[in-house]
Design an enzyme around this catalytic site. Structure first.
Site, PDB file in Angstrom:
ATOM      1  N   ARG A  66       0.682  -1.254   0.016  1.00 34.41           N
ATOM      2  CA  ARG A  66       0.188  -0.079   0.091  1.00 34.41           C
ATOM      3  C   ARG A  66       0.754   1.329  -0.133  1.00 34.41           C
ATOM      4  NH1 ARG A  66      -2.418  -3.980   2.599  1.00 34.41           N
ATOM      5  NH2 ARG A  66      -4.853  -4.162   2.065  1.00 34.41           N
ATOM      6  N   HIS A 161       3.206 -13.017  -5.957  1.00 36.31           N
ATOM      7  CA  HIS A 161       2.083 -13.080  -4.687  1.00 36.31           C
ATOM      8  C   HIS A 161       1.570 -14.506  -4.738  1.00 36.31           C
ATOM      9  CE1 HIS A 161      -1.360 -11.703  -2.403  1.00 36.31           C
ATOM     10  NE2 HIS A 161      -0.651 -10.531  -2.537  1.00 36.31           N
ATOM     11  N   GLU A 289       5.915 -12.221   0.351  1.00 33.91           N
ATOM     12  CA  GLU A 289       5.988 -11.161  -0.702  1.00 33.91           C
ATOM     13  C   GLU A 289       7.279 -10.526  -0.190  1.00 33.91           C
ATOM     14  OE1 GLU A 289       2.446  -8.979  -0.965  1.00 33.91           O
ATOM     15  OE2 GLU A 289       1.453 -10.489   0.152  1.00 33.91           O
TER      16      GLU A 289
END
Ligand code: BGC
Length: 341
Positions: A66, A161, A289
């Protein structure tokens, strides 16, 4: 465009990759009983990858994780990125690299390259960027190499991912509760209520201390505010040592274990806390990740600086997944853990 599938194969592993999102759809090996197990969550219908809102197996970019309010600050200049996750930017925004078709190059039995060109201001990111991801199979190891070059200053943070479930994604226990995790990490990032990394915290004396092998069922049964915040699980960046095996995930049900090594400074561990939204079970896979700490995070003491690239400095990273079979006569695996679940 048509989704195409490619297979890398040797005596130990079979890996299936897609031209869409350079996705890993299958990593298969034989378990302790000689039964083939696909160790990554996948869609049976290949067309489901067009939507892929949980980013199954995809290469994430231009920026993993994010970015607060979608505001990318490059040398004082602000770029407003997509707000595709509440007020924030997640995994590069709408229709980012995970959902684009990549060009396939240099296919062989053991390796394949995916290339993509992302033009200036695509998804509102600055610079024309050329990206290449290589997947290389060598015995029981799958190596991912990332390259990117840019024609002016920009920020890049790529990852893969894949959701691992070492029981195989069929027949055996679906959740990852009977997996054990060892994670060499002394520091992690606590999140704010929007899942933006807020501050560095020592993992010592918290439920996030995995330095000694811990059964995930024990982690999931603990009470903790940060764990609750992310809908009961992990969705946090951990600081790791580069170029050393930093983790070990083991399933004594299948006898398979996975280790990883990377030159990235961090790993975001995500335990699939919202998979029920897409008709999979929550906690049926775990993502590692490997990446920079998201949100252009700086920390001098820990030597964390975001990965800016420009015409003189390329982005180059690798992550290696190493698969093995546990000697399941070992005391550890024959212990109560395996049989009490
Ligand atoms: C993020 C999660 C998000 C998920 C989407 C992960 O990398 O950390 O917060 O829900 O991707 O599938």
């Amino acid at each position: 465009m048509k989704i195409k599938s490619y297979i890398l194969k040797n005596d130990f592993l079979e890996v299936e990759l897609l031209n869409l999102g350079a996705i890993i759809r299958k990593v298969e090996m034989k378990d302790k009983n000689g039964i083939l197990r696909n160790m990554v969550l996948s869609y049976e219908n290949i067309e489901d990858y067009r939507e892929n809102s949980a980013y199954f197996g995809a290469i994430i970019g231009r920026t993993a994780g994010r970015i607060k309010k979608g505001l990318l600050n490059i040398n004082g200049k602000k770029y407003q990125l997509d707000k595709n996750n509440g007020e924030n930017n997640l995994h590069g925004g709408y229709n980012s690299l995970s959902h684009k078709f990549w060009n396939v190059k240099n296919i062989s039995k053991n390796s394949i390259s995916f290339e993509i060109f992302s033009k200036d201001l695509e998804n509102f990111f600055p610079a024309n960027v050329k990206i290449r991801v290589d997947y290389i199979l060598d015995k029981n190891e799958l190596l991912i190499k990332y390259f990117a070059s840019a024609d002016k200053l920009t920020y890049i943070n790529l990852t893969n991912h894949s959701y691992f479930n070492l029981n195989g994604t069929k027949n055996l226990e679906k959740k990852i509760y009977n997996h054990s995790l060892t994670l060499k990490s002394d520091y992690m990032l606590f999140l704010d209520s929007n899942y933006i990394p807020k501050y560095v915290k020592s993992t010592g004396n918290t439920i996030f201390d995995f330095k000694n092998k811990k059964l995930l069922q024990n982690f999931f049964s603990e009470k903790d505010e940060q764990k609750k915040l992310v809908n009961n699980g992990l969705d946090h960046p951990f600081i790791i040592e580069k170029n050393k095996k930093f983790m070990k995930l083991e399933s004594c049900e299948s006898g398979i274990f996975l280790e990883m090594i990377t030159d990235n400074p961090a790993v975001v561990i995500y335990t699939g806390n919202f998979l029920s939204d897409i008709d999979f079970e929550n906690h049926s896979g775990i993502c590692f990740e490997t990446q920079e700490v998201p949100n252009l995070f700086y920390n001098k003491a820990l030597k964390i600086y975001p990965s800016f690239v420009d015409e003189n400095k390329n982005y180059e990273r690798y992550t290696k997944f190493i698969f093995n079979l546990i000697n399941y006569y070992e005391k550890n695996c024959m212990s109560d853990i395996c049989f009490s679940l």
